[in-house]
Design a protein around this motif. Structure first.
Motif, PDB file in Angstrom:
ATOM      1  N   PHE A  61       1.473  -4.214   5.634  1.00 46.83           N
ATOM      2  CA  PHE A  61       0.668  -3.114   5.119  1.00 46.83           C
ATOM      3  C   PHE A  61       1.095  -2.697   3.719  1.00 46.83           C
ATOM      4  O   PHE A  61       0.280  -2.174   2.963  1.00 46.83           O
ATOM      5  CB  PHE A  61       0.721  -1.908   6.059  1.00 46.83           C
ATOM      6  N   ALA A  62       2.363  -2.899   3.387  1.00 46.23           N
ATOM      7  CA  ALA A  62       2.825  -2.537   2.040  1.00 46.23           C
ATOM      8  C   ALA A  62       2.092  -3.383   1.000  1.00 46.23           C
ATOM      9  O   ALA A  62       1.621  -2.870  -0.021  1.00 46.23           O
ATOM     10  CB  ALA A  62       4.333  -2.725   1.918  1.00 46.23           C
ATOM     11  N   ARG A  63       1.965  -4.677   1.279  1.00 42.70           N
ATOM     12  CA  ARG A  63       1.248  -5.557   0.349  1.00 42.70           C
ATOM     13  C   ARG A  63      -0.231  -5.217   0.314  1.00 42.70           C
ATOM     14  O   ARG A  63      -0.857  -5.202  -0.749  1.00 42.70           O
ATOM     15  CB  ARG A  63       1.447  -7.019   0.761  1.00 42.70           C
ATOM     16  N   GLU A  64      -0.806  -4.916   1.483  1.00 43.63           N
ATOM     17  CA  GLU A  64      -2.214  -4.525   1.518  1.00 43.63           C
ATOM     18  C   GLU A  64      -2.442  -3.244   0.724  1.00 43.63           C
ATOM     19  O   GLU A  64      -3.423  -3.118  -0.009  1.00 43.63           O
ATOM     20  CB  GLU A  64      -2.696  -4.337   2.959  1.00 43.63           C
ATOM     21  N   ALA A  65      -1.519  -2.288   0.853  1.00 43.67           N
ATOM     22  CA  ALA A  65      -1.639  -1.039   0.098  1.00 43.67           C
ATOM     23  C   ALA A  65      -1.609  -1.308  -1.399  1.00 43.67           C
ATOM     24  O   ALA A  65      -2.374  -0.710  -2.172  1.00 43.67           O
ATOM     25  CB  ALA A  65      -0.516  -0.086   0.490  1.00 43.67           C
ATOM     26  N   GLU A  66      -0.747  -2.211  -1.836  1.00 41.03           N
ATOM     27  CA  GLU A  66      -0.678  -2.564  -3.260  1.00 41.03           C
ATOM     28  C   GLU A  66      -1.989  -3.179  -3.729  1.00 41.03           C
ATOM     29  O   GLU A  66      -2.474  -2.884  -4.833  1.00 41.03           O
ATOM     30  CB  GLU A  66       0.479  -3.537  -3.498  1.00 41.03           C
ATOM     31  N   ILE A  67      -2.575  -4.042  -2.899  1.00 39.90           N
ATOM     32  CA  ILE A  67      -3.839  -4.692  -3.265  1.00 39.90           C
ATOM     33  C   ILE A  67      -4.962  -3.672  -3.357  1.00 39.90           C
ATOM     34  O   ILE A  67      -5.740  -3.654  -4.323  1.00 39.90           O
ATOM     35  CB  ILE A  67      -4.176  -5.805  -2.249  1.00 39.90           C
ATOM     36  N   VAL A  68      -5.060  -2.801  -2.345  1.00 38.75           N
ATOM     37  CA  VAL A  68      -6.118  -1.777  -2.347  1.00 38.75           C
ATOM     38  C   VAL A  68      -5.966  -0.882  -3.572  1.00 38.75           C
ATOM     39  O   VAL A  68      -6.952  -0.541  -4.240  1.00 38.75           O
ATOM     40  CB  VAL A  68      -6.076  -0.947  -1.047  1.00 38.75           C
ATOM     41  N   LYS A  69      -4.739  -0.500  -3.884  1.00 38.60           N
ATOM     42  CA  LYS A  69      -4.491   0.358  -5.044  1.00 38.60           C
ATOM     43  C   LYS A  69      -4.913  -0.350  -6.335  1.00 38.60           C
ATOM     44  O   LYS A  69      -5.457   0.271  -7.255  1.00 38.60           O
ATOM     45  CB  LYS A  69      -3.012   0.728  -5.104  1.00 38.60           C
ATOM     46  N   ALA A  70      -4.686  -1.652  -6.400  1.00 35.99           N
ATOM     47  CA  ALA A  70      -4.991  -2.409  -7.615  1.00 35.99           C
ATOM     48  C   ALA A  70      -6.489  -2.530  -7.868  1.00 35.99           C
ATOM     49  O   ALA A  70      -6.921  -2.609  -9.017  1.00 35.99           O
ATOM     50  CB  ALA A  70      -4.366  -3.802  -7.530  1.00 35.99           C
ATOM     51  N   GLU A  87       8.998   5.619  12.424  1.00 40.93           N
ATOM     52  CA  GLU A  87       9.869   5.019  13.430  1.00 40.93           C
ATOM     53  C   GLU A  87       9.884   3.496  13.315  1.00 40.93           C
ATOM     54  O   GLU A  87       9.789   2.771  14.317  1.00 40.93           O
ATOM     55  CB  GLU A  87       9.455   5.476  14.836  1.00 40.93           C
ATOM     56  N   GLY A  88       9.974   3.008  12.088  1.00 37.46           N
ATOM     57  CA  GLY A  88      10.054   1.577  11.827  1.00 37.46           C
ATOM     58  C   GLY A  88       8.730   0.852  11.789  1.00 37.46           C
ATOM     59  O   GLY A  88       8.690  -0.358  11.515  1.00 37.46           O
ATOM     60  N   LEU A  89       7.630   1.559  12.048  1.00 38.93           N
ATOM     61  CA  LEU A  89       6.295   0.947  12.032  1.00 38.93           C
ATOM     62  C   LEU A  89       5.564   1.341  10.753  1.00 38.93           C
ATOM     63  O   LEU A  89       5.536   2.510  10.383  1.00 38.93           O
ATOM     64  CB  LEU A  89       5.475   1.407  13.245  1.00 38.93           C
ATOM     65  N   GLU A  90       4.965   0.370  10.096  1.00 44.10           N
ATOM     66  CA  GLU A  90       4.184   0.644   8.897  1.00 44.10           C
ATOM     67  C   GLU A  90       2.855   1.299   9.254  1.00 44.10           C
ATOM     68  O   GLU A  90       2.292   1.027  10.326  1.00 44.10           O
ATOM     69  CB  GLU A  90       3.879  -0.657   8.142  1.00 44.10           C
ATOM     70  N   TYR A  91       2.360   2.115   8.351  1.00 47.73           N
ATOM     71  CA  TYR A  91       0.984   2.590   8.486  1.00 47.73           C
ATOM     72  C   TYR A  91       0.331   2.686   7.118  1.00 47.73           C
ATOM     73  O   TYR A  91       0.998   2.873   6.098  1.00 47.73           O
ATOM     74  CB  TYR A  91       0.892   3.915   9.242  1.00 47.73           C
ATOM     75  N   LEU A  92      -0.973   2.526   7.123  1.00 51.26           N
ATOM     76  CA  LEU A  92      -1.782   2.578   5.903  1.00 51.26           C
ATOM     77  C   LEU A  92      -2.970   3.486   6.176  1.00 51.26           C
ATOM     78  O   LEU A  92      -3.589   3.395   7.240  1.00 51.26           O
ATOM     79  CB  LEU A  92      -2.235   1.174   5.526  1.00 51.26           C
ATOM     80  N   ILE A  93      -3.275   4.360   5.220  1.00 48.14           N
ATOM     81  CA  ILE A  93      -4.395   5.285   5.369  1.00 48.14           C
ATOM     82  C   ILE A  93      -5.325   5.128   4.168  1.00 48.14           C
ATOM     83  O   ILE A  93      -4.873   5.138   3.023  1.00 48.14           O
ATOM     84  CB  ILE A  93      -3.911   6.750   5.465  1.00 48.14           C
ATOM     85  N   ARG A  94      -6.604   4.964   4.440  1.00 48.95           N
ATOM     86  CA  ARG A  94      -7.603   4.879   3.365  1.00 48.95           C
ATOM     87  C   ARG A  94      -8.805   5.725   3.750  1.00 48.95           C
ATOM     88  O   ARG A  94      -8.976   6.097   4.918  1.00 48.95           O
ATOM     89  CB  ARG A  94      -8.034   3.440   3.098  1.00 48.95           C
ATOM     90  N   GLU A  95      -9.627   6.007   2.761  1.00 52.50           N
ATOM     91  CA  GLU A  95     -10.866   6.716   3.061  1.00 52.50           C
ATOM     92  C   GLU A  95     -11.754   5.846   3.943  1.00 52.50           C
ATOM     93  O   GLU A  95     -11.738   4.618   3.857  1.00 52.50           O
ATOM     94  CB  GLU A  95     -11.593   7.089   1.763  1.00 52.50           C
TER      95      GLU A  95
END
Length: 215
Positions: A61-70, A87-95
Motif C-alpha cells: 500500500f505504501a507504493r500504491e499511495a506513492e503512485i496515487v499521489k503522483a 498494529e503492523g497492518l498497512e492501510y490506504l484511504i482515498r476519496e
C-alpha cells in the motif's frame, strides 16, 4: 462480513483509531485478496479505506499511495486521503469514486472518450495499471475513474490498448453490450485494430478518437 478474517477486538480498535483521526460512519464494504475494504466519511467526503488483510503477507500500500499521489492531479483516480499502519497492518484511504464498475455500467459515448483519454494519459506518464482488462478497475459515473493501483508500475504501459480491447475487440460481457448498444460492426472493429496498431507505433491518439466520434 470480516469475522473470519479479523477479530472483533482488533476491528473495534481499528475503528477507534480511524475515529480518532476524524473518520465517521465506518462500515465494512467489500473484501479483496489482500485487503479488507471499508466505507467512511471524513467531513463531507465519502472515502474508501483499504486495510491489509491479517492473513496477507503482502505490504504494497505504501507504493500504491506513492503512485496515487503522483497522478492524482491529472484526475485519473480519486485523491489520496491518507496512508498509515495499524498494529503492523498497512492501510490506504482515498476519496470514494462514485459510480459503477464498467462491468455493470451503462456506457455512454462520452464515457468511451474519457476512458480513451485517461488511459492514454497514463501511457504518456509511463505508468502501467496492470489490471485494466479485468473490468473491475474502471468506475463509470459523472466522471470516469481508474482505481486500485496495487499492481501498477512504472514500466512499458499498455493501458489504452488493454481498455479498447476489453471494450470492443475481445469477446466478453462488456464488449457484447457495447457492440449491441452502439451498433458496432466488423468494419468498425477492423478499423479499431488499425488505429490501435497506429497508436502503438506513433503514440498518436487522433485517429482513434475520430473513430470513436463515428459511433
Amino acid at each position: 462480513m470480516f469475522d473470519h478474517l479479523i477479530s472483533k477486538a482488533q476491528l473495534e480498535r481499528f475503528y477507534a483509531h480511524l475515529s480518532s483521526r476524524g473518520f465517521a460512519e465506518i462500515r465494512p464494504y467489500a473484501k479483496g485478496t489482500t485487503s479488507l475494504i471499508f466505507r467512511a466519511k471524513l467531513d463531507e467526503k465519502n472515502v474508501i479505506i483499504k486495510l491489509q488483510r491479517p492473513d496477507s503477507p503482502r505490504q504494497n500500500f505504501a507504493r500504491e499511495a506513492e503512485i496515487v499521489k503522483a497522478i492524482e492531479s491529472f484526475g485519473i483516480t480519486p485523491p489520496l486521503v491518507a496512508y498509515g499502519k495499524f498494529e503492523g497492518l498497512e492501510y490506504l484511504i482515498r476519496e470514494f469514486a462514485e459510480g459503477e464498475i464498467i462491468f455493470y455500467a451503462d456506457l455512454e459515448k462520452r464515457h468511451l472518450f474519457e476512458i480513451a483519454e485517461k488511459t492514454a494519459l497514463l501511457d504518456r506518464l509511463g505508468l502501467d495499471h496492470g489490471q485494466i482488462q479485468g473490468g473491475k478497475h474502471i468506475i463509470i459515473g459523472k466522471r470516469v475513474y481508474l482505481i486500485d493501483f496495487e499492481k501498477a508500475n512504472w514500466r512499458k504501459p499498455k493501458n489504452l490498448t488493454s481498455a479498447m480491447a476489453m471494450i470492443f475487440l475481445n469477446d466478453n460481457y462488456i464488449s457484447r453490450r457495447v457492440r449491441e448498444k452502439f451498433g458496432i460492426d466488423g468494419t468498425f472493429l477492423e478499423e479499431m485494430k488499425q488505429e490501435l496498431a497506429e497508436y502503438k507505433r506513433t503514440g498518436r491518439l487522433s485517429g482513434l478518437l475520430a473513430l470513436l466520434s463515428c459511433i
